[in-house]
Scaffold this motif. Structure first.
Motif, PDB file in Angstrom:
ATOM      1  N   VAL A   2      -2.076   5.337  -6.703  1.00  0.00           N
ATOM      2  CA  VAL A   2      -1.160   6.402  -7.118  1.00  0.00           C
ATOM      3  C   VAL A   2      -0.155   6.646  -5.999  1.00  0.00           C
ATOM      4  O   VAL A   2      -0.395   6.298  -4.836  1.00  0.00           O
ATOM      5  CB  VAL A   2      -1.920   7.711  -7.434  1.00  0.00           C
ATOM      6  CG1 VAL A   2      -2.845   7.513  -8.624  1.00  0.00           C
ATOM      7  CG2 VAL A   2      -2.724   8.184  -6.223  1.00  0.00           C
ATOM      8  N   LYS A   3       0.965   7.220  -6.357  1.00  0.00           N
ATOM      9  CA  LYS A   3       2.016   7.574  -5.389  1.00  0.00           C
ATOM     10  C   LYS A   3       2.441   6.370  -4.551  1.00  0.00           C
ATOM     11  O   LYS A   3       2.786   6.508  -3.378  1.00  0.00           O
ATOM     12  CB  LYS A   3       1.556   8.724  -4.498  1.00  0.00           C
ATOM     13  CG  LYS A   3       1.250  10.008  -5.261  1.00  0.00           C
ATOM     14  CD  LYS A   3       0.803  11.123  -4.331  1.00  0.00           C
ATOM     15  CE  LYS A   3       0.494  12.384  -5.108  1.00  0.00           C
ATOM     16  NZ  LYS A   3       0.023  13.484  -4.215  1.00  0.00           N
ATOM     17  N   SER A   4       2.392   5.178  -5.176  1.00  0.00           N
ATOM     18  CA  SER A   4       2.842   3.934  -4.539  1.00  0.00           C
ATOM     19  C   SER A   4       2.043   3.577  -3.289  1.00  0.00           C
ATOM     20  O   SER A   4       2.531   2.870  -2.414  1.00  0.00           O
ATOM     21  CB  SER A   4       4.341   4.011  -4.194  1.00  0.00           C
ATOM     22  OG  SER A   4       5.113   4.227  -5.364  1.00  0.00           O
ATOM     23  N   ILE A   5       0.811   4.062  -3.201  1.00  0.00           N
ATOM     24  CA  ILE A   5      -0.067   3.732  -2.076  1.00  0.00           C
ATOM     25  C   ILE A   5      -1.008   2.625  -2.510  1.00  0.00           C
ATOM     26  O   ILE A   5      -1.771   2.785  -3.467  1.00  0.00           O
ATOM     27  CB  ILE A   5      -0.869   4.961  -1.614  1.00  0.00           C
ATOM     28  CG1 ILE A   5       0.073   6.096  -1.211  1.00  0.00           C
ATOM     29  CG2 ILE A   5      -1.787   4.600  -0.455  1.00  0.00           C
ATOM     30  CD1 ILE A   5      -0.622   7.412  -0.933  1.00  0.00           C
ATOM     31  N   SER A   6      -0.963   1.478  -1.827  1.00  0.00           N
ATOM     32  CA  SER A   6      -1.763   0.334  -2.253  1.00  0.00           C
ATOM     33  C   SER A   6      -1.895  -0.679  -1.129  1.00  0.00           C
ATOM     34  O   SER A   6      -1.189  -0.626  -0.125  1.00  0.00           O
ATOM     35  CB  SER A   6      -1.110  -0.334  -3.470  1.00  0.00           C
ATOM     36  OG  SER A   6      -1.875  -1.447  -3.910  1.00  0.00           O
ATOM     37  N   THR A   7      -2.804  -1.623  -1.326  1.00  0.00           N
ATOM     38  CA  THR A   7      -2.858  -2.796  -0.462  1.00  0.00           C
ATOM     39  C   THR A   7      -1.642  -3.666  -0.772  1.00  0.00           C
ATOM     40  O   THR A   7      -1.056  -3.571  -1.842  1.00  0.00           O
ATOM     41  CB  THR A   7      -4.145  -3.594  -0.702  1.00  0.00           C
ATOM     42  OG1 THR A   7      -4.297  -3.820  -2.117  1.00  0.00           O
ATOM     43  CG2 THR A   7      -5.360  -2.852  -0.184  1.00  0.00           C
ATOM     44  N   CYS A   8      -1.275  -4.531   0.193  1.00  0.00           N
ATOM     45  CA  CYS A   8      -0.072  -5.337  -0.012  1.00  0.00           C
ATOM     46  C   CYS A   8      -0.136  -6.606   0.830  1.00  0.00           C
ATOM     47  O   CYS A   8      -1.181  -6.931   1.413  1.00  0.00           O
ATOM     48  CB  CYS A   8       1.168  -4.514   0.338  1.00  0.00           C
ATOM     49  SG  CYS A   8       2.702  -5.116  -0.451  1.00  0.00           S
ATOM     50  N   ASN A   9       0.989  -7.330   0.877  1.00  0.00           N
ATOM     51  CA  ASN A   9       1.091  -8.564   1.637  1.00  0.00           C
ATOM     52  C   ASN A   9       0.660  -8.325   3.084  1.00  0.00           C
ATOM     53  O   ASN A   9       1.197  -7.475   3.774  1.00  0.00           O
ATOM     54  CB  ASN A   9       2.557  -9.038   1.592  1.00  0.00           C
ATOM     55  CG  ASN A   9       2.759 -10.385   2.224  1.00  0.00           C
ATOM     56  OD1 ASN A   9       2.219 -10.676   3.281  1.00  0.00           O
ATOM     57  ND2 ASN A   9       3.560 -11.217   1.589  1.00  0.00           N
ATOM     58  N   GLY A  10      -0.330  -9.101   3.556  1.00  0.00           N
ATOM     59  CA  GLY A  10      -0.864  -8.930   4.894  1.00  0.00           C
ATOM     60  C   GLY A  10      -2.227  -8.269   4.920  1.00  0.00           C
ATOM     61  O   GLY A  10      -2.940  -8.327   5.914  1.00  0.00           O
ATOM     62  N   ASP A  11      -2.597  -7.607   3.799  1.00  0.00           N
ATOM     63  CA  ASP A  11      -3.895  -6.944   3.709  1.00  0.00           C
ATOM     64  C   ASP A  11      -4.984  -7.862   3.143  1.00  0.00           C
ATOM     65  O   ASP A  11      -6.174  -7.523   3.206  1.00  0.00           O
ATOM     66  CB  ASP A  11      -3.803  -5.705   2.813  1.00  0.00           C
ATOM     67  CG  ASP A  11      -2.945  -4.610   3.416  1.00  0.00           C
ATOM     68  OD1 ASP A  11      -3.054  -4.388   4.624  1.00  0.00           O
ATOM     69  OD2 ASP A  11      -2.170  -3.978   2.672  1.00  0.00           O
ATOM     70  N   SER A  12      -4.590  -8.999   2.584  1.00  0.00           N
ATOM     71  CA  SER A  12      -5.538  -9.919   1.949  1.00  0.00           C
ATOM     72  C   SER A  12      -6.774 -10.158   2.821  1.00  0.00           C
ATOM     73  O   SER A  12      -6.664 -10.354   4.031  1.00  0.00           O
ATOM     74  CB  SER A  12      -4.868 -11.275   1.699  1.00  0.00           C
ATOM     75  OG  SER A  12      -3.907 -11.195   0.685  1.00  0.00           O
ATOM     76  N   GLY A  13      -7.934 -10.142   2.189  1.00  0.00           N
ATOM     77  CA  GLY A  13      -9.173 -10.439   2.887  1.00  0.00           C
ATOM     78  C   GLY A  13      -9.783  -9.272   3.624  1.00  0.00           C
ATOM     79  O   GLY A  13     -10.901  -9.362   4.135  1.00  0.00           O
TER      80      GLY A  13
END
Length: 295
Positions: free
Chosen positions: A237-248
């Protein structure tokens, strides 16, 4: 890349004999009483592994709109800088033993070596680092990059002595049954992008709190071919998320700090799309981890 992912998923559905409903005539599964396994849920969104999102000018970054981590707040978090003949990429991982790091298969796939950054609240200033070759990777033998199945890998590392800022994250006990964790709060951490549009990003470990959702709810977005018993999802929500670089990287239960997920995918619509984020469900692979690492 999105086109390739969509095409690959279309082929996967076709080869599995899964009928694709016309977009002009959507069918709500709850309105038609059928056996769930008879007609898999067709996805509304296409998942993508964070590593495959469009590149930015630096591999540094953070979870989109996350909070800055304090020194030593996540002692089990490591940064992973992978190298290959075709380039390099950044992922996260979790210390699960003095000689073992757990990460995603889509991070180890194609890599020839990795440098492991320990105690790096500021990513470029680790207190300890080790470089190991791909001969130290144990990637799940049945990893499937098309349907994102078995997205999990182990990395054997030189022996690391624990400190207050470098220590393992507890794994769920080996059990014949587990909670789904739905409705519980979990914490994801990592060095991923600050936003979808970021061209210059922060160099600090960040984290986010999120609520675990049921696989049935997550299937409403990604379909039942992607969301299987080996996956766990959180709402964003509120555009808070895992993203590129968080993998693994890790997903831990807020109540007891147990590792329940490994960062696997987000929506190809972007990390700020408020679509669920997907993780490899640690409990599903508990026996695999024990067999291959002894932990």
């Amino acid at each position: 890349m999105k086109v390739l992912v969509v095409f690959a998923l279309a082929l996967a559905y076709a080869s599995a004999g899964v009928p694709i409903e016309p977009r002009a005539v959507p069918i709500e599964p709850r309105e038609v009483p059928i056996q769930p396994r008879a007609v898999p849920i067709i996805p509304r969104a296409v998942p993508i592994q964070p590593r495959l999102l469009p590149a930015v000018s630096s591999i540094e970054g953070r979870i989109t709109n996350g909070q800055a981590a304090a020194e030593g707040q996540f002692p089990y978090q490591v940064g992973l800088s992978f190298a290959s003949s075709s380039g390099s990429w950044w992922c996260g991982g979790s210390i699960i033993g003095n000689e073992w790091v757990l990460t995603a298969a889509h991070c180890t796939s194609g890599a020839s070596a990795v440098t492991i950054y320990y105690d790096a609240t500021v990513r470029t200033s680790p207190k300890l680092s080790h470089t190991v070759s791909s001969s130290n990777f144990i990637q799940h033998a049945s990893y499937n990059s098309v349907v994102l199945r078995n997205d999990i890998s182990l990395i054997k590392t030189p022996y690391v002595t624990y400190t207050s800022n470098i220590k393992n994250v507890p794994l769920p006990e080996v059990s014949s049954s587990y909670s789904t964790y739905a409705g519980q709060t979990a914490i994801a951490s990592g060095y991923g992008k600050i936003s979808d549009a970021a061209t210059s990003v922060a160099n600090h470990l960040n984290y986010m709190d999120a609520t675990v959702i049921t696989n049935t709810v997550c299937q409403g977005t990604y379909g039942s071919l992607i969301i299987t018993s080996g996956v766990i999802c959180i709402e964003t929500v509120k555009s808070i998320s895992t993203c590129n670089g968080d993998s693994g990287g890790p997903l831990v239960l807020a109540s007891n700090g147990v590792l329940i997920g490994v960062t696997s995918f987000v929506s190809s619509a972007g990390c700020e799309s408020n679509s669920p984020a997907g993780f490899t469900r640690t409990t599903y692979y508990r026996d695999w981890i024990k067999t291959n690492s002894g932990i």
